[in-house]
Design a protein around this motif. Sequence first.
Motif, mmCIF file in Angstrom:
data_model
loop_
_atom_site.group_PDB
_atom_site.id
_atom_site.type_symbol
_atom_site.label_atom_id
_atom_site.label_comp_id
_atom_site.label_asym_id
_atom_site.label_seq_id
_atom_site.Cartn_x
_atom_site.Cartn_y
_atom_site.Cartn_z
ATOM 1 N N GLY A 183 70.419 -87.896 121.302
ATOM 2 C CA GLY A 183 69.166 -88.314 120.686
ATOM 3 C C GLY A 183 69.291 -89.348 119.590
ATOM 4 O O GLY A 183 68.294 -89.668 118.931
ATOM 5 N N ALA A 184 70.488 -89.894 119.375
ATOM 6 C CA ALA A 184 70.651 -90.893 118.315
ATOM 7 C C ALA A 184 69.788 -92.120 118.599
ATOM 8 O O ALA A 184 69.731 -92.607 119.732
ATOM 9 N N ASP A 185 69.129 -92.611 117.552
ATOM 10 C CA ASP A 185 68.314 -93.822 117.687
ATOM 11 C C ASP A 185 69.177 -95.073 117.751
ATOM 12 O O ASP A 185 68.841 -96.038 118.444
ATOM 13 N N HIS A 186 70.276 -95.072 117.005
ATOM 14 C CA HIS A 186 71.168 -96.220 116.930
ATOM 15 C C HIS A 186 72.610 -95.719 116.921
ATOM 16 O O HIS A 186 72.905 -94.662 116.354
ATOM 17 N N VAL A 187 73.499 -96.489 117.523
ATOM 18 C CA VAL A 187 74.908 -96.136 117.571
ATOM 19 C C VAL A 187 75.740 -97.321 117.107
ATOM 20 O O VAL A 187 75.490 -98.460 117.519
ATOM 21 N N VAL A 188 76.715 -97.051 116.248
ATOM 22 C CA VAL A 188 77.615 -98.079 115.740
ATOM 23 C C VAL A 188 79.041 -97.713 116.148
ATOM 24 O O VAL A 188 79.491 -96.595 115.867
ATOM 25 N N ASP A 189 79.709 -98.623 116.812
ATOM 26 C CA ASP A 189 81.101 -98.420 117.209
ATOM 27 C C ASP A 189 81.990 -98.877 116.053
ATOM 28 O O ASP A 189 82.145 -100.079 115.819
ATOM 29 N N TYR A 190 82.590 -97.926 115.342
ATOM 30 C CA TYR A 190 83.324 -98.289 114.128
ATOM 31 C C TYR A 190 84.628 -99.023 114.418
ATOM 32 O O TYR A 190 85.211 -99.626 113.512
ATOM 33 N N ARG A 191 85.070 -99.013 115.654
ATOM 34 C CA ARG A 191 86.275 -99.764 115.998
ATOM 35 C C ARG A 191 85.978 -101.229 116.315
ATOM 36 O O ARG A 191 86.881 -102.065 116.295
ATOM 37 N N ARG A 192 84.726 -101.520 116.626
ATOM 38 C CA ARG A 192 84.368 -102.877 117.012
ATOM 39 C C ARG A 192 83.355 -103.523 116.076
ATOM 40 O O ARG A 192 83.119 -104.732 116.172
ATOM 41 N N GLN A 193 82.727 -102.759 115.219
ATOM 42 C CA GLN A 193 81.665 -103.279 114.374
ATOM 43 C C GLN A 193 81.921 -102.945 112.909
ATOM 44 O O GLN A 193 82.644 -101.992 112.589
ATOM 45 N N ASP A 194 81.312 -103.736 112.039
ATOM 46 C CA ASP A 194 81.333 -103.482 110.603
ATOM 47 C C ASP A 194 80.278 -102.423 110.309
ATOM 48 O O ASP A 194 79.079 -102.709 110.354
ATOM 49 N N VAL A 195 80.699 -101.198 110.035
ATOM 50 C CA VAL A 195 79.761 -100.092 109.898
ATOM 51 C C VAL A 195 78.774 -100.338 108.764
ATOM 52 O O VAL A 195 77.559 -100.145 108.923
ATOM 53 N N VAL A 196 79.254 -100.769 107.615
ATOM 54 C CA VAL A 196 78.359 -100.984 106.473
ATOM 55 C C VAL A 196 77.313 -102.034 106.810
ATOM 56 O O VAL A 196 76.107 -101.840 106.567
ATOM 57 N N ALA A 197 77.743 -103.156 107.378
ATOM 58 C CA ALA A 197 76.802 -104.229 107.703
ATOM 59 C C ALA A 197 75.770 -103.762 108.726
ATOM 60 O O ALA A 197 74.559 -104.039 108.572
ATOM 61 N N GLU A 198 76.213 -103.054 109.760
ATOM 62 C CA GLU A 198 75.288 -102.599 110.802
ATOM 63 C C GLU A 198 74.314 -101.563 110.281
ATOM 64 O O GLU A 198 73.120 -101.600 110.590
ATOM 65 N N VAL A 199 74.805 -100.616 109.492
ATOM 66 C CA VAL A 199 73.920 -99.581 108.960
ATOM 67 C C VAL A 199 72.909 -100.180 107.997
ATOM 68 O O VAL A 199 71.729 -99.820 107.995
ATOM 69 N N ARG A 200 73.345 -101.122 107.177
ATOM 70 C CA ARG A 200 72.426 -101.761 106.234
ATOM 71 C C ARG A 200 71.357 -102.582 106.955
ATOM 72 O O ARG A 200 70.241 -102.724 106.466
ATOM 73 N N LYS A 201 71.677 -103.136 108.126
ATOM 74 C CA LYS A 201 70.651 -103.815 108.923
ATOM 75 C C LYS A 201 69.597 -102.818 109.396
ATOM 76 O O LYS A 201 68.400 -103.107 109.405
ATOM 77 N N LEU A 202 70.076 -101.658 109.829
ATOM 78 C CA LEU A 202 69.177 -100.646 110.373
ATOM 79 C C LEU A 202 68.426 -99.890 109.289
ATOM 80 O O LEU A 202 67.299 -99.425 109.506
ATOM 81 N N ALA A 203 69.052 -99.710 108.126
ATOM 82 C CA ALA A 203 68.457 -98.954 107.008
ATOM 83 C C ALA A 203 68.667 -99.757 105.726
ATOM 84 O O ALA A 203 69.575 -99.443 104.941
ATOM 85 N N PRO A 204 67.864 -100.805 105.494
ATOM 86 C CA PRO A 204 68.066 -101.687 104.331
ATOM 87 C C PRO A 204 68.058 -100.958 102.997
ATOM 88 O O PRO A 204 68.721 -101.396 102.048
ATOM 89 N N HIS A 205 67.330 -99.867 102.913
ATOM 90 C CA HIS A 205 67.243 -99.112 101.658
ATOM 91 C C HIS A 205 68.286 -97.990 101.581
ATOM 92 O O HIS A 205 68.303 -97.224 100.614
ATOM 93 N N GLY A 206 69.128 -97.900 102.594
ATOM 94 C CA GLY A 206 70.180 -96.894 102.602
ATOM 95 C C GLY A 206 69.808 -95.657 103.392
ATOM 96 O O GLY A 206 68.661 -95.477 103.815
ATOM 97 N N VAL A 207 70.808 -94.816 103.618
ATOM 98 C CA VAL A 207 70.583 -93.570 104.353
ATOM 99 C C VAL A 207 70.470 -92.412 103.366
ATOM 100 O O VAL A 207 71.118 -92.391 102.334
ATOM 101 N N ASN A 208 69.638 -91.446 103.726
ATOM 102 C CA ASN A 208 69.389 -90.312 102.825
ATOM 103 C C ASN A 208 70.473 -89.245 102.908
ATOM 104 O O ASN A 208 70.819 -88.618 101.904
ATOM 105 N N THR A 209 71.012 -89.060 104.113
ATOM 106 C CA THR A 209 72.046 -88.039 104.318
ATOM 107 C C THR A 209 73.120 -88.586 105.234
ATOM 108 O O THR A 209 72.805 -89.174 106.275
ATOM 109 N N VAL A 210 74.357 -88.386 104.833
ATOM 110 C CA VAL A 210 75.498 -88.670 105.709
ATOM 111 C C VAL A 210 76.106 -87.327 106.112
ATOM 112 O O VAL A 210 76.455 -86.520 105.244
#
Length: 343
Positions: free
Chosen positions: A201-228
């Motif tokens: 059910g994930a809305d978005h998936v980031v492959d941490y071996r191929r993508q910059d996790v911080v950059a991708e997550v910040r694109k998807l959640a510009p204000h940050g994530v509430n829970t990790v």
Amino acid sequence: MRAIVYTRTGDPDVLTLIDKPETPPGPGEVQVRIHRSGVNPTDWKTRRGGVGGTSGGTVDPPQVPGQDGAGVVEAVGAGVSPDWIGRRVWVWEAAAGRPEGTLQELALVPETQVVPLPDSASFDLGAALPIPFVTAHRCLTLDENGPQVIGPGALQGRTVLVAGGAGAVGNAAIQLARWADATVIATVSGPEKAQLAVAAGADHVVDYRRQDVVAEVRKLAPHGVNTVVEVSVSQNAAIDAAVLAPHGVVAIYAGNADDQVTLPVRSSMVQNARWQFVLLYTEPHGAKVRAVRDLTAALEAGAVRVGQDAGVPLHHFDLADAAAAHQAVEDGAVGKVLVDVLP
């Protein structure tokens, strides 16, 4: 009756199939005929001696492993309602401080550790539920500005980052967070695991071996994530700090005994961030009660699933092959390992 026991700690080969005498339930206990037993990392870690333990140590009385399971109540002890008899149930923390786990045909379990299993839910689901889903529930309810109850709408407007979205707890966190209407981002290590996270059910998936996790997550959640929901804080602390929203929570539920972590103090202070460690066995009792209540509602609503189409492949082993089941979990099997105590 058939049971798996070990009398010393060590490798999976310490697990022995025996013919164990049947014992009637004592006061406050129920006797459950186990159909499925779920195997978790905590099972093999305990079998190896646990934190501070040693391999080769004596276990007396003999231990039947298995915290999780599902089956049917056969009998009840004094003080327990006979209405339980014949009911399908799921079992949690069966072996916590007790020698009576779920890797046996008839398990004695405190009444407080059994929960009705709806007819619509399989024994596979019941046995796969307890440790992963109770742990995930705790991770999702740590934000002091967020809900303590998980259900439809509870996390609406919030973003949850699940590290290791193809793992058992990661899968549970995705399913529960989506049921509660959060936006869910999952990190994975490759395309196959990405498919599992999406199936969960994930809305978005980031492959941490191929993508910059911080950059991708910040694109998807510009204000940050509430829970990790964090499976490996020793590797991911800097990433978590960089994507966290103000007043956000990093819920850390896994790690090896020798793991160490360095936290960014100043940025965490600025965000008023919370770095919270989570272990089911020592979490507050009230949190467990709330988790069991919410998971019961989720089961009744058909909101939680297992199997390939739910992002959690199932691996079945016969009771006689319990050692192989333990080895599979210890080797990092993707999905859920179940022991078929009854065919």
